[in-house]
Design a protein around this motif. Structure first.
Motif, PDB file in Angstrom:
ATOM      1  N   LYS A   1       0.794  -1.226   0.000  1.00  0.00           N
ATOM      2  CA  LYS A   1       0.000   0.000   0.000  1.00  0.00           C
ATOM      3  C   LYS A   1       0.831   1.282   0.000  1.00  0.00           C
ATOM      4  O   LYS A   1       0.261   2.366  -0.053  1.00  0.00           O
ATOM      5  CB  LYS A   1      -0.935   0.011   1.216  1.00  0.00           C
ATOM      6  CG  LYS A   1      -2.009  -1.060   1.125  1.00  0.00           C
ATOM      7  CD  LYS A   1      -2.899  -1.052   2.341  1.00  0.00           C
ATOM      8  CE  LYS A   1      -3.841  -2.238   2.332  1.00  0.00           C
ATOM      9  NZ  LYS A   1      -4.476  -2.434   3.629  1.00  0.00           N
ATOM     10  N   ASN A   2       2.127   1.141   0.124  1.00  0.00           N
ATOM     11  CA  ASN A   2       2.957   2.344   0.209  1.00  0.00           C
ATOM     12  C   ASN A   2       4.138   2.240  -0.748  1.00  0.00           C
ATOM     13  O   ASN A   2       4.786   1.197  -0.825  1.00  0.00           O
ATOM     14  CB  ASN A   2       3.499   2.524   1.636  1.00  0.00           C
ATOM     15  CG  ASN A   2       2.376   2.632   2.653  1.00  0.00           C
ATOM     16  OD1 ASN A   2       1.758   3.668   2.802  1.00  0.00           O
ATOM     17  ND2 ASN A   2       2.093   1.529   3.344  1.00  0.00           N
ATOM     18  N   GLU A   3       4.379   3.347  -1.448  1.00  0.00           N
ATOM     19  CA  GLU A   3       5.541   3.366  -2.318  1.00  0.00           C
ATOM     20  C   GLU A   3       6.805   3.351  -1.469  1.00  0.00           C
ATOM     21  O   GLU A   3       7.745   2.625  -1.738  1.00  0.00           O
ATOM     22  CB  GLU A   3       5.507   4.625  -3.172  1.00  0.00           C
ATOM     23  CG  GLU A   3       6.109   4.442  -4.544  1.00  0.00           C
ATOM     24  CD  GLU A   3       5.651   5.550  -5.457  1.00  0.00           C
ATOM     25  OE1 GLU A   3       6.523   6.267  -5.957  1.00  0.00           O
ATOM     26  OE2 GLU A   3       4.417   5.706  -5.618  1.00  0.00           O
ATOM     27  N   ASN A   4       6.786   4.181  -0.455  1.00  0.00           N
ATOM     28  CA  ASN A   4       7.897   4.214   0.487  1.00  0.00           C
ATOM     29  C   ASN A   4       7.375   4.697   1.830  1.00  0.00           C
ATOM     30  O   ASN A   4       6.270   5.241   1.910  1.00  0.00           O
ATOM     31  CB  ASN A   4       9.005   5.137  -0.010  1.00  0.00           C
ATOM     32  CG  ASN A   4      10.368   4.588   0.353  1.00  0.00           C
ATOM     33  OD1 ASN A   4      10.510   3.843   1.334  1.00  0.00           O
ATOM     34  ND2 ASN A   4      11.375   4.949  -0.416  1.00  0.00           N
ATOM     35  N   LEU A   5       8.132   4.498   2.892  1.00  0.00           N
ATOM     36  CA  LEU A   5       7.695   4.935   4.216  1.00  0.00           C
ATOM     37  C   LEU A   5       8.871   5.579   4.919  1.00  0.00           C
ATOM     38  O   LEU A   5      10.013   5.144   4.765  1.00  0.00           O
ATOM     39  CB  LEU A   5       7.220   3.741   5.051  1.00  0.00           C
ATOM     40  CG  LEU A   5       5.890   3.081   4.670  1.00  0.00           C
ATOM     41  CD1 LEU A   5       5.640   1.874   5.562  1.00  0.00           C
ATOM     42  CD2 LEU A   5       4.740   4.067   4.788  1.00  0.00           C
ATOM     43  N   THR A   6       8.578   6.615   5.716  1.00  0.00           N
ATOM     44  CA  THR A   6       9.619   7.146   6.581  1.00  0.00           C
ATOM     45  C   THR A   6       9.889   6.107   7.668  1.00  0.00           C
ATOM     46  O   THR A   6       9.089   5.191   7.887  1.00  0.00           O
ATOM     47  CB  THR A   6       9.178   8.450   7.270  1.00  0.00           C
ATOM     48  OG1 THR A   6       8.076   8.136   8.133  1.00  0.00           O
ATOM     49  CG2 THR A   6       8.734   9.492   6.249  1.00  0.00           C
ATOM     50  N   ASP A   7      11.001   6.290   8.355  1.00  0.00           N
ATOM     51  CA  ASP A   7      11.346   5.365   9.427  1.00  0.00           C
ATOM     52  C   ASP A   7      10.240   5.343  10.486  1.00  0.00           C
ATOM     53  O   ASP A   7       9.845   4.285  10.971  1.00  0.00           O
ATOM     54  CB  ASP A   7      12.673   5.799  10.057  1.00  0.00           C
ATOM     55  CG  ASP A   7      13.316   4.652  10.807  1.00  0.00           C
ATOM     56  OD1 ASP A   7      13.562   3.615  10.172  1.00  0.00           O
ATOM     57  OD2 ASP A   7      13.528   4.789  12.026  1.00  0.00           O
ATOM     58  N   GLU A   8       9.703   6.512  10.797  1.00  0.00           N
ATOM     59  CA  GLU A   8       8.658   6.606  11.810  1.00  0.00           C
ATOM     60  C   GLU A   8       7.394   5.865  11.355  1.00  0.00           C
ATOM     61  O   GLU A   8       6.780   5.131  12.124  1.00  0.00           O
ATOM     62  CB  GLU A   8       8.355   8.085  12.092  1.00  0.00           C
ATOM     63  CG  GLU A   8       7.491   8.292  13.316  1.00  0.00           C
ATOM     64  CD  GLU A   8       7.068   9.754  13.488  1.00  0.00           C
ATOM     65  OE1 GLU A   8       7.722  10.641  12.913  1.00  0.00           O
ATOM     66  OE2 GLU A   8       6.057   9.974  14.183  1.00  0.00           O
ATOM     67  N   GLU A   9       7.020   6.066  10.093  1.00  0.00           N
ATOM     68  CA  GLU A   9       5.824   5.385   9.568  1.00  0.00           C
ATOM     69  C   GLU A   9       6.017   3.872   9.550  1.00  0.00           C
ATOM     70  O   GLU A   9       5.101   3.109   9.846  1.00  0.00           O
ATOM     71  CB  GLU A   9       5.523   5.878   8.144  1.00  0.00           C
ATOM     72  CG  GLU A   9       4.994   7.298   8.089  1.00  0.00           C
ATOM     73  CD  GLU A   9       5.024   7.896   6.679  1.00  0.00           C
ATOM     74  OE1 GLU A   9       4.265   8.830   6.438  1.00  0.00           O
ATOM     75  OE2 GLU A   9       5.824   7.426   5.824  1.00  0.00           O
ATOM     76  N   LEU A  10       7.227   3.470   9.186  1.00  0.00           N
ATOM     77  CA  LEU A  10       7.507   2.039   9.120  1.00  0.00           C
ATOM     78  C   LEU A  10       7.408   1.400  10.510  1.00  0.00           C
ATOM     79  O   LEU A  10       6.772   0.366  10.701  1.00  0.00           O
ATOM     80  CB  LEU A  10       8.916   1.841   8.539  1.00  0.00           C
ATOM     81  CG  LEU A  10       9.241   0.512   7.875  1.00  0.00           C
ATOM     82  CD1 LEU A  10      10.525   0.645   7.071  1.00  0.00           C
ATOM     83  CD2 LEU A  10       9.389  -0.586   8.885  1.00  0.00           C
ATOM     84  N   ARG A  11       8.007   2.069  11.487  1.00  0.00           N
ATOM     85  CA  ARG A  11       7.961   1.544  12.863  1.00  0.00           C
ATOM     86  C   ARG A  11       6.530   1.549  13.394  1.00  0.00           C
ATOM     87  O   ARG A  11       6.097   0.614  14.068  1.00  0.00           O
ATOM     88  CB  ARG A  11       8.866   2.371  13.785  1.00  0.00           C
ATOM     89  CG  ARG A  11      10.339   2.084  13.562  1.00  0.00           C
ATOM     90  CD  ARG A  11      11.229   3.061  14.328  1.00  0.00           C
ATOM     91  NE  ARG A  11      12.620   2.900  13.922  1.00  0.00           N
ATOM     92  CZ  ARG A  11      13.453   2.000  14.441  1.00  0.00           C
ATOM     93  NH1 ARG A  11      13.046   1.217  15.416  1.00  0.00           N
ATOM     94  NH2 ARG A  11      14.682   1.889  14.000  1.00  0.00           N
ATOM     95  N   ASP A  12       5.795   2.605  13.072  1.00  0.00           N
ATOM     96  CA  ASP A  12       4.400   2.654  13.506  1.00  0.00           C
ATOM     97  C   ASP A  12       3.604   1.529  12.846  1.00  0.00           C
ATOM     98  O   ASP A  12       2.769   0.887  13.481  1.00  0.00           O
ATOM     99  CB  ASP A  12       3.789   4.024  13.165  1.00  0.00           C
ATOM    100  CG  ASP A  12       2.403   4.185  13.768  1.00  0.00           C
ATOM    101  OD1 ASP A  12       2.315   4.134  15.003  1.00  0.00           O
ATOM    102  OD2 ASP A  12       1.427   4.317  13.012  1.00  0.00           O
ATOM    103  N   GLY A  13       3.883   1.284  11.566  1.00  0.00           N
ATOM    104  CA  GLY A  13       3.187   0.216  10.849  1.00  0.00           C
ATOM    105  C   GLY A  13       3.428  -1.152  11.461  1.00  0.00           C
ATOM    106  O   GLY A  13       2.534  -2.002  11.489  1.00  0.00           O
TER     107      GLY A  13
END
Lengths: 157, 291
Positions: A115-127
Protein backbone atom coordinates in the motif's frame (compact mmCIF):
# COMPACT_ATOMS: atom_id res chain seq x y z
CA UNK A 1 -22.26 -23.90 8.60
CA UNK A 2 -20.78 -24.47 5.17
CA UNK A 3 -18.22 -21.95 3.97
CA UNK A 4 -16.20 -21.49 0.83
CA UNK A 5 -12.90 -19.61 1.20
CA UNK A 6 -10.02 -19.01 -1.12
CA UNK A 7 -6.74 -19.44 0.76
CA UNK A 8 -3.47 -18.69 -1.01
CA UNK A 9 -5.20 -18.96 -4.37
CA UNK A 10 -6.91 -22.29 -3.75
CA UNK A 11 -10.61 -22.82 -3.02
CA UNK A 12 -11.64 -24.70 0.10
CA UNK A 13 -15.10 -25.78 1.23
CA UNK A 14 -15.55 -26.77 4.84
CA UNK A 15 -18.36 -27.30 7.32
CA UNK A 16 -17.47 -25.23 10.41
CA UNK A 17 -18.92 -24.31 13.76
CA UNK A 18 -19.83 -20.58 13.91
CA UNK A 19 -17.47 -19.97 16.82
CA UNK A 20 -14.38 -21.29 15.02
CA UNK A 21 -11.71 -18.58 14.79
CA UNK A 22 -10.04 -17.98 11.44
CA UNK A 23 -6.68 -18.73 13.09
CA UNK A 24 -7.90 -22.17 14.22
CA UNK A 25 -9.59 -22.78 10.87
CA UNK A 26 -6.29 -22.24 9.07
CA UNK A 27 -4.27 -24.32 11.49
CA UNK A 28 -6.65 -27.16 12.39
CA UNK A 29 -8.90 -27.49 9.33
CA UNK A 30 -6.45 -26.63 6.57
CA UNK A 31 -3.26 -27.73 8.38
CA UNK A 32 -1.61 -24.41 7.58
CA UNK A 33 0.33 -23.95 10.78
CA UNK A 34 2.36 -21.02 9.48
CA UNK A 35 -0.18 -18.67 11.04
CA UNK A 36 0.85 -18.58 14.70
CA UNK A 37 -1.46 -18.12 17.65
CA UNK A 38 -0.19 -15.96 20.48
CA UNK A 39 -2.55 -13.95 22.64
CA UNK A 40 -5.92 -14.65 20.99
CA UNK A 41 -7.18 -11.17 21.77
CA UNK A 42 -5.64 -9.06 19.05
CA UNK A 43 -2.64 -7.71 20.92
CA UNK A 44 0.39 -9.68 19.74
CA UNK A 45 -0.06 -9.77 15.96
CA UNK A 46 1.37 -13.29 15.52
CA UNK A 47 -1.77 -14.48 13.70
CA UNK A 48 -1.88 -11.60 11.18
CA UNK A 49 -3.07 -12.68 7.72
CA UNK A 50 -4.37 -10.82 4.67
CA UNK A 51 -8.11 -10.83 3.97
CA UNK A 52 -9.06 -9.39 0.57
CA UNK A 53 -5.78 -7.50 0.53
CA UNK A 54 -5.86 -6.02 4.04
CA UNK A 55 -3.89 -7.33 7.01
CA UNK A 56 -6.12 -8.54 9.82
CA UNK A 57 -5.91 -10.51 13.05
CA UNK A 58 -6.99 -14.08 12.31
CA UNK A 59 -7.83 -14.53 16.02
CA UNK A 60 -10.36 -11.70 15.80
CA UNK A 61 -12.13 -13.07 12.73
CA UNK A 62 -14.57 -15.94 12.61
CA UNK A 63 -14.11 -18.53 9.90
CA UNK A 64 -17.77 -18.11 8.94
CA UNK A 65 -17.12 -14.42 8.22
CA UNK A 66 -14.59 -15.51 5.59
CA UNK A 67 -17.21 -17.14 3.36
CA UNK A 68 -16.50 -15.92 -0.17
CA UNK A 69 -13.37 -14.03 0.90
CA UNK A 70 -9.77 -14.41 -0.16
CA UNK A 71 -7.21 -15.10 2.57
CA UNK A 72 -3.44 -14.99 2.20
CA UNK A 73 -1.23 -16.56 4.86
CA UNK A 74 2.52 -16.79 5.21
CA UNK A 75 2.33 -20.02 3.18
CA UNK A 76 1.15 -17.85 0.29
CA UNK A 77 4.36 -15.80 0.19
CA UNK A 78 7.47 -17.65 -1.02
CA UNK A 79 8.28 -21.34 -0.71
CA UNK A 80 11.14 -22.61 1.50
CA UNK A 81 13.39 -23.03 -1.55
CA UNK A 82 12.04 -19.92 -3.25
CA UNK A 83 11.63 -17.16 -0.66
CA UNK A 84 10.04 -13.93 -1.80
CA UNK A 85 11.83 -10.61 -1.60
CA UNK A 86 10.60 -9.76 1.89
CA UNK A 87 11.47 -13.20 3.27
CA UNK A 88 14.94 -13.00 1.71
CA UNK A 89 15.48 -9.62 3.36
CA UNK A 90 14.36 -11.07 6.72
CA UNK A 91 16.97 -13.78 6.34
CA UNK A 92 19.72 -11.45 5.16
CA UNK A 93 19.14 -8.98 8.00
CA UNK A 94 18.72 -11.57 10.77
CA UNK A 95 15.20 -10.27 11.36
CA UNK A 96 14.16 -13.33 13.33
CA UNK A 97 15.47 -15.48 16.10
CA UNK A 98 12.86 -17.86 17.51
CA UNK A 99 10.52 -17.23 14.58
CA UNK A 100 7.27 -17.10 16.51
CA UNK A 101 6.33 -13.56 15.48
CA UNK A 102 7.77 -13.89 11.98
CA UNK A 103 4.66 -14.96 10.02
CA UNK A 104 2.70 -12.04 11.48
CA UNK A 105 5.58 -9.63 10.88
CA UNK A 106 5.81 -10.79 7.27
CA UNK A 107 2.09 -10.36 6.66
CA UNK A 108 2.04 -6.88 8.23
CA UNK A 109 5.09 -5.90 6.18
CA UNK A 110 3.38 -7.34 3.08
CA UNK A 111 0.47 -4.97 3.71
CA UNK A 112 2.87 -2.02 4.17
CA UNK A 113 4.75 -2.90 0.96
CA UNK A 114 1.55 -3.32 -1.04
CA UNK A 115 0.00 0.00 0.00
CA UNK A 116 2.96 2.34 0.21
CA UNK A 117 5.54 3.37 -2.32
CA UNK A 118 7.90 4.21 0.49
CA UNK A 119 7.70 4.93 4.22
CA UNK A 120 9.62 7.15 6.58
CA UNK A 121 11.35 5.36 9.43
CA UNK A 122 8.66 6.61 11.81
CA UNK A 123 5.82 5.38 9.57
CA UNK A 124 7.51 2.04 9.12
CA UNK A 125 7.96 1.54 12.86
CA UNK A 126 4.40 2.65 13.51
CA UNK A 127 3.19 0.22 10.85
CA UNK A 128 4.99 -2.67 12.54
CA UNK A 129 4.05 -1.59 16.07
CA UNK A 130 1.07 -3.95 16.23
CA UNK A 131 3.35 -6.99 16.09
CA UNK A 132 5.26 -8.01 19.19
CA UNK A 133 8.71 -9.60 18.99
CA UNK A 134 10.50 -10.72 22.15
CA UNK A 135 13.83 -11.69 20.54
CA UNK A 136 15.15 -9.15 18.12
CA UNK A 137 14.57 -5.78 19.71
CA UNK A 138 12.89 -4.91 16.38
CA UNK A 139 15.91 -3.18 14.89
CA UNK A 140 16.72 -5.95 12.43
CA UNK A 141 13.08 -6.35 11.46
CA UNK A 142 12.88 -2.65 10.63
CA UNK A 143 16.10 -2.97 8.63
CA UNK A 144 14.76 -5.95 6.70
CA UNK A 145 11.52 -4.23 5.76
CA UNK A 146 13.37 -1.07 4.83
CA UNK A 147 15.69 -3.17 2.65
CA UNK A 148 12.66 -4.74 0.95
CA UNK A 149 11.31 -1.27 0.16
CA UNK A 150 14.72 -0.21 -1.16
CA UNK A 151 15.19 -3.34 -3.26
CA UNK A 152 11.75 -3.01 -4.76
CA UNK A 153 12.35 0.64 -5.62
CA UNK A 154 15.43 -0.42 -7.58
CA UNK A 155 15.81 -3.50 -9.70
CA UNK A 156 13.82 -5.68 -7.32
CA UNK A 157 10.31 -7.05 -7.64
CA UNK B 1 -9.36 -18.33 24.87
CA UNK B 2 -12.01 -19.57 22.46
CA UNK B 3 -15.46 -18.06 22.02
CA UNK B 4 -18.44 -19.78 23.66
CA UNK B 5 -20.90 -21.48 21.28
CA UNK B 6 -23.41 -19.28 19.49
CA UNK B 7 -25.61 -19.34 16.41
CA UNK B 8 -24.69 -17.15 13.48
CA UNK B 9 -26.83 -15.33 10.94
CA UNK B 10 -25.87 -13.05 8.08
CA UNK B 11 -28.03 -9.94 7.78
CA UNK B 12 -28.95 -9.04 4.19
CA UNK B 13 -30.04 -5.51 5.04
CA UNK B 14 -30.49 -3.12 7.96
CA UNK B 15 -34.16 -4.16 8.27
CA UNK B 16 -33.16 -7.81 8.30
CA UNK B 17 -30.55 -7.19 11.01
CA UNK B 18 -33.11 -5.40 13.18
CA UNK B 19 -35.72 -8.11 12.80
CA UNK B 20 -33.10 -10.74 13.73
CA UNK B 21 -32.18 -8.64 16.77
CA UNK B 22 -35.83 -8.32 17.79
CA UNK B 23 -36.40 -12.07 17.36
CA UNK B 24 -33.34 -12.83 19.51
CA UNK B 25 -35.11 -11.13 22.43
CA UNK B 26 -32.05 -9.54 24.00
CA UNK B 27 -29.78 -12.54 23.38
CA UNK B 28 -28.51 -11.33 19.99
CA UNK B 29 -25.40 -9.29 19.30
CA UNK B 30 -24.40 -7.51 16.12
CA UNK B 31 -20.96 -8.19 14.70
CA UNK B 32 -19.23 -6.23 11.94
CA UNK B 33 -15.46 -5.87 12.27
CA UNK B 34 -15.54 -7.55 15.67
CA UNK B 35 -12.39 -5.81 16.90
CA UNK B 36 -13.93 -5.15 20.31
CA UNK B 37 -16.49 -7.95 20.33
CA UNK B 38 -14.16 -10.81 19.37
CA UNK B 39 -11.74 -10.25 22.28
CA UNK B 40 -14.75 -10.12 24.63
CA UNK B 41 -16.03 -13.39 23.18
CA UNK B 42 -12.58 -14.99 23.36
CA UNK B 43 -12.38 -13.95 27.02
CA UNK B 44 -15.98 -15.15 27.46
CA UNK B 45 -17.03 -11.84 28.90
CA UNK B 46 -20.11 -12.19 26.70
CA UNK B 47 -22.13 -15.24 25.77
CA UNK B 48 -24.71 -14.19 23.17
CA UNK B 49 -27.01 -16.85 21.74
CA UNK B 50 -26.92 -15.32 18.28
CA UNK B 51 -24.33 -13.30 16.38
CA UNK B 52 -25.83 -11.24 13.59
CA UNK B 53 -23.22 -10.39 10.98
CA UNK B 54 -23.93 -6.98 9.43
CA UNK B 55 -20.58 -6.99 7.61
CA UNK B 56 -22.24 -7.72 4.29
CA UNK B 57 -24.70 -4.83 4.15
CA UNK B 58 -22.98 -2.80 1.43
CA UNK B 59 -24.98 0.42 1.77
CA UNK B 60 -23.43 0.96 5.23
CA UNK B 61 -19.89 1.16 3.86
CA UNK B 62 -19.88 4.65 2.41
CA UNK B 63 -18.29 8.05 2.91
CA UNK B 64 -20.10 10.81 1.04
CA UNK B 65 -20.73 14.55 1.07
CA UNK B 66 -24.07 15.51 2.60
CA UNK B 67 -25.57 18.87 3.63
CA UNK B 68 -22.22 20.61 3.40
CA UNK B 69 -20.54 18.02 5.62
CA UNK B 70 -19.95 14.28 5.47
CA UNK B 71 -22.17 11.27 5.90
CA UNK B 72 -20.25 8.17 6.99
CA UNK B 73 -21.75 4.68 7.06
CA UNK B 74 -21.45 2.46 10.11
CA UNK B 75 -19.37 -0.18 8.31
CA UNK B 76 -16.65 2.30 7.38
CA UNK B 77 -13.34 0.97 8.62
CA UNK B 78 -11.00 3.07 10.73
CA UNK B 79 -8.40 2.68 7.96
CA UNK B 80 -10.87 4.11 5.43
CA UNK B 81 -11.42 7.20 7.59
CA UNK B 82 -7.68 7.54 8.00
CA UNK B 83 -7.03 7.56 4.25
CA UNK B 84 -10.26 8.91 2.73
CA UNK B 85 -9.54 12.06 0.65
CA UNK B 86 -12.97 13.41 1.65
CA UNK B 87 -12.22 13.01 5.36
CA UNK B 88 -8.80 14.58 4.90
CA UNK B 89 -10.37 17.54 3.11
CA UNK B 90 -13.24 18.13 5.53
CA UNK B 91 -11.89 16.90 8.86
CA UNK B 92 -8.09 16.50 8.85
CA UNK B 93 -8.28 16.21 12.65
CA UNK B 94 -10.37 13.07 12.23
CA UNK B 95 -8.04 11.31 9.82
CA UNK B 96 -5.12 12.21 12.11
CA UNK B 97 -6.96 10.86 15.15
CA UNK B 98 -7.51 7.54 13.36
CA UNK B 99 -3.76 6.95 13.20
CA UNK B 100 -3.93 6.57 16.99
CA UNK B 101 -6.57 3.81 16.89
CA UNK B 102 -4.89 0.51 17.76
CA UNK B 103 -2.73 -0.89 14.95
CA UNK B 104 -2.83 -1.37 11.19
CA UNK B 105 -4.56 -4.78 11.23
CA UNK B 106 -7.20 -3.60 13.70
CA UNK B 107 -7.86 -0.37 11.80
CA UNK B 108 -8.27 -2.45 8.64
CA UNK B 109 -11.16 -4.38 10.16
CA UNK B 110 -12.69 -2.32 12.97
CA UNK B 111 -15.73 -0.24 11.97
CA UNK B 112 -16.90 3.14 13.19
CA UNK B 113 -20.36 1.79 14.03
CA UNK B 114 -18.72 -0.81 16.24
CA UNK B 115 -16.46 1.67 18.00
CA UNK B 116 -19.34 4.07 18.71
CA UNK B 117 -21.69 1.31 19.90
CA UNK B 118 -18.98 -0.21 22.09
CA UNK B 119 -18.37 3.17 23.78
CA UNK B 120 -15.02 2.46 25.34
CA UNK B 121 -14.23 5.40 27.63
CA UNK B 122 -10.68 5.70 26.26
CA UNK B 123 -11.39 5.21 22.55
CA UNK B 124 -10.61 7.92 20.02
CA UNK B 125 -13.65 7.78 17.75
CA UNK B 126 -16.30 8.58 20.40
CA UNK B 127 -14.28 11.66 21.39
CA UNK B 128 -14.03 12.72 17.76
CA UNK B 129 -17.79 12.28 17.34
CA UNK B 130 -18.28 14.59 20.32
CA UNK B 131 -15.75 17.12 19.04
CA UNK B 132 -17.23 17.24 15.53
CA UNK B 133 -20.86 17.46 16.72
CA UNK B 134 -21.72 14.19 15.02
CA UNK B 135 -25.29 13.12 14.69
CA UNK B 136 -25.54 9.37 15.11
CA UNK B 137 -28.13 7.65 12.91
CA UNK B 138 -29.94 4.78 14.57
CA UNK B 139 -32.41 2.30 13.09
CA UNK B 140 -34.84 0.28 15.17
CA UNK B 141 -37.96 -1.81 14.61
CA UNK B 142 -40.31 1.17 14.95
CA UNK B 143 -38.33 4.14 13.71
CA UNK B 144 -35.14 5.69 12.54
CA UNK B 145 -33.76 8.43 14.71
CA UNK B 146 -30.77 10.69 15.02
CA UNK B 147 -29.03 11.36 18.32
CA UNK B 148 -26.38 13.99 18.96
CA UNK B 149 -23.09 12.40 20.00
CA UNK B 150 -23.21 14.29 23.30
CA UNK B 151 -26.48 12.52 24.17
CA UNK B 152 -25.41 9.11 22.86
CA UNK B 153 -22.62 8.06 25.23
CA UNK B 154 -24.17 7.34 28.64
CA UNK B 155 -21.28 5.67 30.41
CA UNK B 156 -18.40 3.21 30.02
CA UNK B 157 -19.63 0.62 27.46
CA UNK B 158 -23.11 2.15 27.74
CA UNK B 159 -24.99 4.08 25.06
CA UNK B 160 -28.45 5.35 24.23
CA UNK B 161 -28.92 2.29 21.94
CA UNK B 162 -31.82 0.00 22.70
CA UNK B 163 -31.41 -3.83 22.47
CA UNK B 164 -33.16 -3.88 19.10
CA UNK B 165 -31.45 -0.85 17.57
CA UNK B 166 -28.32 -0.44 15.51
CA UNK B 167 -26.09 2.45 14.49
CA UNK B 168 -26.26 2.92 10.73
CA UNK B 169 -23.90 5.85 10.37
CA UNK B 170 -22.98 9.37 11.39
CA UNK B 171 -23.26 12.78 9.81
CA UNK B 172 -20.70 15.44 10.52
CA UNK B 173 -21.49 19.11 9.83
CA UNK B 174 -18.66 20.92 8.07
CA UNK B 175 -16.26 22.94 10.20
CA UNK B 176 -16.26 26.74 9.78
CA UNK B 177 -13.77 27.68 7.09
CA UNK B 178 -10.31 28.50 8.34
CA UNK B 179 -10.64 26.23 11.37
CA UNK B 180 -7.43 25.07 12.97
CA UNK B 181 -7.14 21.83 14.87
CA UNK B 182 -5.09 19.90 17.35
CA UNK B 183 -5.07 16.30 18.56
CA UNK B 184 -2.87 14.78 21.26
CA UNK B 185 -2.87 11.41 22.94
CA UNK B 186 -0.66 9.73 25.50
CA UNK B 187 -0.62 5.95 25.82
CA UNK B 188 2.01 3.66 27.28
CA UNK B 189 2.70 1.99 23.94
CA UNK B 190 1.77 3.06 20.41
CA UNK B 191 -1.69 1.79 19.62
CA UNK B 192 -2.87 1.23 23.17
CA UNK B 193 -6.01 2.86 24.46
CA UNK B 194 -5.39 6.42 25.58
CA UNK B 195 -4.40 7.17 29.15
CA UNK B 196 -5.77 10.54 28.13
CA UNK B 197 -6.38 12.32 24.84
CA UNK B 198 -7.65 15.72 23.78
CA UNK B 199 -8.71 17.40 20.56
CA UNK B 200 -9.66 20.95 19.64
CA UNK B 201 -10.97 22.90 16.66
CA UNK B 202 -11.35 26.67 16.52
CA UNK B 203 -11.09 29.59 14.12
CA UNK B 204 -9.64 33.05 14.53
CA UNK B 205 -11.33 36.33 13.68
CA UNK B 206 -9.93 39.79 14.43
CA UNK B 207 -7.16 38.25 16.48
CA UNK B 208 -9.38 36.25 18.83
CA UNK B 209 -10.88 32.77 18.82
CA UNK B 210 -14.35 31.87 17.56
CA UNK B 211 -16.25 28.57 17.59
CA UNK B 212 -13.88 26.88 20.04
CA UNK B 213 -14.58 23.20 20.52
CA UNK B 214 -12.61 21.10 22.96
CA UNK B 215 -13.06 17.40 23.73
CA UNK B 216 -11.20 14.99 26.00
CA UNK B 217 -11.27 11.26 26.62
CA UNK B 218 -9.80 8.71 29.00
CA UNK B 219 -10.61 10.94 31.97
CA UNK B 220 -14.23 10.10 32.73
CA UNK B 221 -16.90 7.48 32.07
CA UNK B 222 -17.43 8.89 28.57
CA UNK B 223 -15.63 11.33 26.32
CA UNK B 224 -16.51 14.90 27.28
CA UNK B 225 -16.87 18.28 25.66
CA UNK B 226 -15.29 20.90 27.89
CA UNK B 227 -18.11 23.44 27.80
CA UNK B 228 -16.82 25.72 30.55
CA UNK B 229 -13.38 25.92 28.97
CA UNK B 230 -14.92 26.50 25.52
CA UNK B 231 -17.00 29.42 26.84
CA UNK B 232 -13.97 30.85 28.62
CA UNK B 233 -11.77 30.57 25.52
CA UNK B 234 -14.17 32.04 22.98
CA UNK B 235 -13.24 35.59 22.03
CA UNK B 236 -9.75 35.45 23.52
CA UNK B 237 -6.26 35.52 22.05
CA UNK B 238 -4.60 32.32 23.24
CA UNK B 239 -1.49 33.17 25.22
CA UNK B 240 0.09 31.01 27.90
CA UNK B 241 -1.97 32.56 30.71
CA UNK B 242 -5.22 31.87 28.90
CA UNK B 243 -4.13 28.30 28.10
CA UNK B 244 -3.22 27.67 31.73
CA UNK B 245 -6.58 28.99 32.89
CA UNK B 246 -8.35 26.72 30.35
CA UNK B 247 -6.31 23.74 31.56
CA UNK B 248 -7.35 24.56 35.14
CA UNK B 249 -11.03 24.51 34.12
CA UNK B 250 -10.56 21.19 32.31
CA UNK B 251 -8.82 19.61 35.30
CA UNK B 252 -11.72 20.71 37.50
CA UNK B 253 -14.34 19.30 35.14
CA UNK B 254 -13.06 15.73 34.66
CA UNK B 255 -13.31 12.77 36.96
CA UNK B 256 -10.61 10.26 36.00
CA UNK B 257 -10.28 6.72 37.26
CA UNK B 258 -7.21 5.10 38.70
CA UNK B 259 -6.27 1.84 36.97
CA UNK B 260 -3.16 -0.22 36.26
CA UNK B 261 -2.07 2.28 33.60
CA UNK B 262 -2.25 5.54 35.53
CA UNK B 263 -3.55 7.17 38.68
CA UNK B 264 -6.47 9.55 38.72
CA UNK B 265 -4.16 12.41 39.70
CA UNK B 266 -1.79 11.70 36.85
CA UNK B 267 -4.62 11.58 34.31
CA UNK B 268 -5.97 14.88 35.64
CA UNK B 269 -2.56 16.49 35.32
CA UNK B 270 -2.00 14.95 31.89
CA UNK B 271 -5.28 16.04 30.37
CA UNK B 272 -4.52 19.65 31.30
CA UNK B 273 -1.16 19.44 29.56
CA UNK B 274 -2.73 17.85 26.47
CA UNK B 275 -5.47 20.47 26.31
CA UNK B 276 -2.87 23.23 26.28
CA UNK B 277 -1.03 21.51 23.44
CA UNK B 278 -4.09 20.94 21.25
CA UNK B 279 -5.32 24.50 21.80
CA UNK B 280 -1.91 25.93 20.97
CA UNK B 281 -1.77 23.84 17.81
CA UNK B 282 -5.33 24.74 16.75
CA UNK B 283 -4.64 28.43 17.43
CA UNK B 284 -1.48 28.46 15.31
CA UNK B 285 -3.20 26.62 12.42
CA UNK B 286 -6.16 28.96 12.59
CA UNK B 287 -3.93 32.06 12.66
CA UNK B 288 -2.34 30.80 9.43
CA UNK B 289 -5.81 30.23 7.98
CA UNK B 290 -7.03 33.69 9.01
CA UNK B 291 -4.24 35.45 7.18
Amino acid sequence: MKISVKVNGRDYQREVEPRLLLSDFLRDELNMTGTHVGCEHGVCGACTVMVDGDSMRACLCLAVQMDGREVTTVEGLGAPDDLNLLQRKFREHHALQCGFCTPGMLMTATDLLAKNENLTDEELRDGLSGNLCRCTGYEHIVQAVRAAFAARGGAGK
Amino acid sequence: MKPPPFSYAVAESVEHAISLLADADGEGKLIAGGQSLMPMLNFRLLEPELLIDIGRVPELDTVSEANGGLSIGALTRHATLEHSPLVKAYFPVLSFAMTHVAHLAVRNRGTIGGSLSHSDPAAELPMMAMLLDAEISISGPQQQRGVAARDFFLGALDTDLDDTEMVTGITLPALPSGSGWGFEEVSRRAGDFAIAAAAAVLRVEDGVTRDVRLAVTGVDETPLRMSRAEAFLNGKALDEDVLSAAAYLVRSDVNPNTDQQASSDYRRHLVGALVKRVLRSAWLWALEGAR
